[in-house]
Motif scaffolding. Structure first.
Motif, short mmCIF file in Angstrom:
data_model
loop_
_atom_site.label_atom_id
_atom_site.label_comp_id
_atom_site.label_asym_id
_atom_site.label_seq_id
_atom_site.Cartn_x
_atom_site.Cartn_y
_atom_site.Cartn_z
N THR A 1 0.87 11.56 4.81
CA THR A 1 0.36 12.67 5.61
C THR A 1 0.89 13.98 5.04
O THR A 1 1.96 14.03 4.43
N GLY B 1 0.79 -1.22 0.00
CA GLY B 1 0.00 0.00 0.00
C GLY B 1 0.82 1.26 0.00
O GLY B 1 2.06 1.24 0.08
N ILE C 1 -4.52 13.08 5.65
CA ILE C 1 -4.02 11.70 5.72
C ILE C 1 -4.72 10.85 4.67
O ILE C 1 -5.84 11.15 4.26
N LYS D 1 0.64 5.09 1.97
CA LYS D 1 0.01 5.93 2.97
C LYS D 1 0.79 7.22 3.11
O LYS D 1 2.00 7.26 2.84
N ARG E 1 -12.22 9.92 8.58
CA ARG E 1 -11.77 9.28 7.36
C ARG E 1 -12.97 8.89 6.52
O ARG E 1 -14.00 8.46 7.05
N ASN F 1 -4.69 6.43 2.98
CA ASN F 1 -4.14 5.08 2.97
C ASN F 1 -4.82 4.28 1.86
O ASN F 1 -6.05 4.20 1.81
N GLN G 1 -13.05 1.05 4.41
CA GLN G 1 -12.20 0.88 5.58
C GLN G 1 -12.73 -0.20 6.53
O GLN G 1 -13.84 -0.70 6.36
N GLN H 1 -4.58 0.45 0.32
CA GLN H 1 -3.98 -0.86 0.62
C GLN H 1 -4.58 -1.94 -0.28
O GLN H 1 -5.79 -2.12 -0.33
#
Length: 381
Positions: free
Chosen positions: A65, A61, A75, A63, A113, A77, A117, A79
């Motif tokens: 910031t 993945g 932020i 990720k 977020r 992510n 997820q 994956q």
């Protein structure tokens, strides 16, 4: 004088670039896991196979910031999950099937977020359960999502800061159905309290798959014959899963205990799966850090289903991990499951004898027992 001005400009530009780089970052990361696995009975025969993801899921993945100032960060992510033995994508062929989200995080306010997820019970409760050692230590069929078989699409999740050892998460998955805001929705709440070596967590997740062919914001769970529908017939209904776990760490010893209640309610007309099927699950494990490189663990899981069908599953698992480095680990796992009672056929239209089932690793046994042995390696980057 011109040379001095140009030199000053270059120095200033490099200084700004250095500061910007320090304020933001993008990280490539991943985990690769492979094992040789032996099953005493899968369906009607023994099986020896290469099987990735026995210890940890294969993934890579990105990720990152970006510091926005005032303690606020952007932020994200992304994956991906994949099958190491075929190179194909997992999670139904999604490019970033394990997670894909973007959000904002504040030092004082927490984070929010948006995207695909894990639900809060996976974030806060699962790390306190035996599943952390391998899916072999988890629930047969993953009926309670202890091994995070499903993720949540179109979801908004808030994670609080930690207040005196207490942290909580809230999630809502928007079904996106015009005129019916509750259709295909998922909601979840969980909280974690940590004080010294003691950790306590509890929460729930409610997932409604009431769309066409079982469409919903939460993925289907079709691992093996423990769950009501595990073949090509989609599950149309809802899952309400409540969980609690406790863990205590003292020196090299870690002990935990957990309980979950999962209610699978059908909304379609299946001949045998015609009422809510309830799973009550209890589990415990004990781990000992023999040396900085060697970890020993043992666990027990008890699962009882009731409703249109009724069965009990008892599983004992033991394992050892040997760390070759901070990134690479060798592992060995053995597990035995015994089943008693009845479960459902793949299409949910008839009742069959329950078979031994170790976690959600492979199909259930055609007999009451299943034995699994695994030798593997996992490395992180």
């Amino acid at each position: 004088m011109k040379r001095l001005a140009i030199s000053s400009l270059i120095a200033a530009t490099l200084g700004v670039a250095s500061t910007a780089q320090a304020q933001s970052s993008v990280t490539l990361y991943g985990m690769i896991d492979e094992a040789v696995a032996h099953y005493s009975n899968v369906g009607h025969a023994s099986l020896v196979a290469l099987q990735g993801g026995d210890y940890s899921g294969n993934q890579w993945g990105l990720k990152g910031t970006e510091d926005l100032g005032g303690g606020l960060k952007a932020i994200f992510n992304l994956q991906n999950g994949f099958n190491i033995n075929t190179g194909t994508l997992s999670q139904g062929g999604r490019e970033f099937g394990k997670m894909a989200w973007v959000g904002l995080a504040s030092d004082s306010l927490g984070s929010i977020r948006l995207g695909r997820q894990y639900d809060p019970t996976v974030d806060l409760i699962q790390p306190l359960t035996p599943d952390r050692y391998s899916p072999a230590f988890s629930t047969p069929g993953d009926a309670d999502n202890n091994d995070n078989s499903f993720r949540v699409d179109n979801s908004i999740k808030y994670t609080s800061p930690t207040y005196g050892g207490l942290q909580y998460e809230l999630m809502y998955g928007l079904g996106g159905v015009a005129g019916n805001i509750s259709s295909q929705e998922t909601s979840s709440v969980a909280a974690l309290y940590t004080h010294g070596g003691l950790s306590l967590a509890a929460g729930y997740v409610f997932a409604k798959n009431d769309g066409a062919a079982g469409l919903g914001t939460a993925d289907q769970t079709q691992n093996n014959s423990v769950t009501p529908l595990f073949g090509n017939t989609p599950f149309v209904g809802s899952r309400l899963i409540s969980q609690a776990a406790a863990q205590y760490v003292i020196g090299p010893f870690t002990a935990n205990v957990r309980y979950s209640n999962a209610r699978w309610k059908p909304y379609a007309n299946y001949a045998a799966f015609n009422q809510t099927e309830t799973f009550n699950i209890g589990g415990t494990s004990f781990a000992y850090q023999l040396s900085p490189a060697v970890l020993l663990n043992i666990g027990y899981n008890y699962t009882r289903s009731s409703g249109a069908s009724s069965a009990t599953y008892q599983t004992v698992a033991a394992g050892t991990e040997y760390s070759l480095s901070v990134r690479t680990t060798l592992y060995a796992i053995g597990a035995y499951s015994h089943a008693h009672g009845t479960t459902f056929s793949e299409d949910g239209n008839s009742i069959i004898a329950a078979g031994g089932t170790v976690g959600d690793l492979e199909s259930s046994s055609s007999s009451p027992n299943q034995l699994v042995l695994m030798l593997g390696i996992t490395t992180k980057f």
